[in-house]
Scaffold this active site. Structure first.
Site, short mmCIF file in Angstrom:
data_model
loop_
_atom_site.label_atom_id
_atom_site.label_comp_id
_atom_site.label_asym_id
_atom_site.label_seq_id
_atom_site.Cartn_x
_atom_site.Cartn_y
_atom_site.Cartn_z
N LYS A 192 1.16 -1.46 -0.25
CA LYS A 192 0.10 0.33 0.07
C LYS A 192 1.12 1.22 0.09
O LYS A 192 1.54 1.52 1.01
CB LYS A 192 -0.50 0.29 1.50
CG LYS A 192 -2.01 1.19 1.88
CD LYS A 192 -2.78 1.97 2.40
CE LYS A 192 -1.83 2.97 2.83
NZ LYS A 192 -1.89 4.27 2.24
N GLU A 267 9.91 1.20 10.61
CA GLU A 267 11.36 2.33 10.24
C GLU A 267 10.36 3.80 10.05
O GLU A 267 9.60 4.10 9.38
CB GLU A 267 11.48 1.86 9.29
CG GLU A 267 12.51 1.12 8.40
CD GLU A 267 13.83 0.72 8.69
OE1 GLU A 267 14.04 1.83 9.04
OE2 GLU A 267 13.89 -0.40 8.77
N CYS A 301 13.09 11.05 6.75
CA CYS A 301 13.33 10.70 7.92
C CYS A 301 14.93 10.74 9.33
O CYS A 301 15.19 10.36 9.84
CB CYS A 301 13.16 8.86 8.33
SG CYS A 301 13.90 8.10 6.85
N GLU A 402 9.43 15.97 15.09
CA GLU A 402 9.90 15.14 13.76
C GLU A 402 8.88 16.97 13.01
O GLU A 402 8.14 16.30 12.88
CB GLU A 402 9.31 14.74 13.57
CG GLU A 402 10.02 14.06 12.08
CD GLU A 402 9.93 13.10 11.32
OE1 GLU A 402 8.68 12.67 12.03
OE2 GLU A 402 11.28 12.20 11.11
#
Ligand code: NAP
Length: 507
Positions: A192, A267, A301, A402
């Site tokens: 997906k 992750e 990331c 973040e």
């Protein structure tokens, strides 16, 4: 579900290099128009609609998982020897390379990244298939030391059907990082992609299918995470989920997986420190810090988003950095001069801008950026200027959360203890960078920093042969490296008795 054979006409706003792909999704070897509604996929450089994409339904997830099980159990896949299965991966790598310019253009159109960046991602996707083909072909089965009259072997077997869920920032690379080792291990994959960026994953699926991979081994199901992603995670026929995305989503998914006792690899996000020691080569460090945060517009990331500078150097270094950040060329990813492209979506730009407003309201000094560009040619795109902020403690929200955009927070440190305390004071543990001329200090810091990857005098370097993963809330498990295939396998032990006498216990 509606099976179609039609293809879309080129959209009038589509950039020259972009070739629209049909709006179909791949379910168990068949291209169909999904009945789960549609979404408009944007070019973030212009705001234009690139294409309308149909979404999968929960029934499509069922069909994809069932087809995956059939394909994985079929003798023509199940019985392949490792070197035979490796050939499929090599063919996929070749096909990606043959289509590289088209795939890079498609990813630039859909994510806004520069062509240089997307070309590198396409090359890395091909390299990933090639690497796992080689790892598979050279893999060994383990014969374990016997402790009696038997021979023991430890075998690696496929899990069956693997669910793969990927984010929007580097789709082709994150898709390949999951599909290649999962296929190498002998599984089928149900992927997906992110709702904002499904185009390159669908194009990759066509390339993989045309390369000759048996039908059913790969399904690609665009749609919302809360519908299609959730259905994949909960499906009883999915034996493992591999996920790249935000920490909140990863945590929710792990809860679902726990109900099924299903392994997951995660992750997740990061807030990585990039550290300039007082003996660093400043020319090298300035360029490295700029690249670490502002390449891919900070939507990475592993972006080095917290800058720690030795207090003795702080003002000089930050001044230099800010002058250079102001000079970065912001523009469309298709312009070869561009260094900083648009953000992936206007909504995401809004989130980034709100974080900068928060920093302002908490007393942060905006040293550069902190706004959209005033160039009228960029007005329709999701651009945001490279931004450097200081004057906030490491405990401020913008230092802890973040932002995933071109925003760097600069902080001074006094000595090594102060540095380690601040750098490790975060829930994340994905990556870190150290800029220094002294490799003894670098080694000491690399050992003390809580991060899955530490770069010394370099940043954002990646190698498929080197394991990658996060610690703390940045993830669970590692990808890449020779052990990458084992992550998609189950271990089975087989004992072959060598004795010829009946077991005396039964006498
Ligand atoms: P996200 O919101 O967590 O979404 C990631 C994927 O999960 C998307 O495909 C999303 O679908 C899907 N999803 C959302 N809710 C779900 C649910 N309930 N069940 C199953 N799937 C669900 O992350 P993002 O905003 O796309 O990506 C940015 C994040 O990814 C950042 O935190 C970044 O650090 C992280 N990231 C980590 C790495 C790494 O290797 N550690 C690499 C790249 C990015 P929708 O698109 O429909 O929301």
């Amino acid at each position: 579900m509606t099976v179609t054979t039609t293809t879309h006409q080129a959209h009038e706003h589509a950039p020259a290099q972009f070739r629209p792909v049909p709006d179909e999704i791949l379910v168990g070897g068949r291209w169909i128009t999904g009945d789960g509604g549609t979404s408009e996929v944007l070019d973030p450089a212009t705001g234009a609609v690139l294409q309308t994409v149909s979404h999968a339904t929960v029934d499509d997830v069922d069909a994809a998982v069932a087809a995956g099980h059939r394909a994985a159990a079929a003798p023509e896949w199940r019985d392949l020897l490792p070197h035979q299965r490796a050939r499929y991966l090599v063919r996929i790598a070749d096909a990606i390379e043959e289509n590289a310019p088209r795939l890079a253009a498609l990813q630039t159109a859909n994510t806004g990244k520069t062509l240089a960046e997307t070309s590198a991602l396409v090359a890395s996707a091909a390299g990933t298939f090639r690497y796992f083909a080689a790892a598979l072909e050279t893999s060994d089965a383990d014969l374990t030391a016997p402790r009696g009259e038997y021979l023991t072997m430890s075998l690696w077997e496929p899990i069956g059907v693997v669910g793969a869920i990927t984010p929007w920032n580097s789709p082709i690379a994150s898709d390949a990082q999951k599909i290649a080792p999962a296929l190498a291990a002998g599984n089928a994959v149900v992927l997906k992609p992110a709702a904002w960026t499904p185009l390159v994953s669908l194009a990759l699926a066509r390339i993989i299918q045309e390369s000759g991979l048996p039908d059913g081994l790969l399904s690609v199901l665009p749609g919302r995470g809360s519908v299609v992603g959730d259905a994949i995670v909960r499906h009883p026929g999915v034996g493992k989920v591999t996920f790249t995305g935000g920490t909140g989503t990863g945590r929710a998914l792990a809860h679902e997986a726990a109900e099924k006792l299903m392994p997951v690899s995660l992750e997740l996000g990061g807030k990585s420190p990039t550290i300039v020691l007082d003996d660093a080569d400043l020319d090298v460090a300035v360029n490295g810090v700029l690249y670490g945060i502002f390449s891919s517009s900070g939507q990475s990331c592993i972006a080095g988003s917290r800058l720690f500078v030795a207090d003795r150097l702080y003002e000089e270094f930050v001044d230099r950095l800010v002058r250079r950040a102001r000079a970065l060329r912001v523009g469309p990813g298709t312009d070869p001069r561009t260094q900083v492209g648009p953000l992936v979506h206007p909504r995401h730009r809004g989130d980034v801008a709100r974080y900068v407003d928060l920093a302002r309201s908490e007393g942060g000094r905006i040293l550069c950026g902190g706004a959209v560009p005033d160039d009228p040619e960029l007005a329709a795109g999701a651009y945001y200027l490279p931004t450097v902020i200081d004057g906030l403690p490491n405990s401020a929200r913008v230092c802890q959360e973040e932002i995933f955009g071109p925003v760097l927070i600069a902080l001074p440190f006094t000595d090594e203890e102060d540095l380690i305390a601040q750098a490790n004071d975060t829930v994340f543990g994905l990556a870190a960078g150290v800029w220094t001329a002294d490799y003894r200090r670098a080694w000491r810091l690399a050992r003390r920093l809580q991060a899955g990857t530490v770069w010394v005098n370099t940043y954002k370097q990646f190698s498929i042969s080197t394991p990658f993963g996060g610690v703390k809330e940045s993830g669970l498990g590692v990808e890449k490296g020779r052990a990458g295939i084992a992550a998609y396998s189950r271990q089975k032990s087989v004992y072959l008795g060598l004795g010829t006498e009946p077991n005396p216990w039964a006498d």
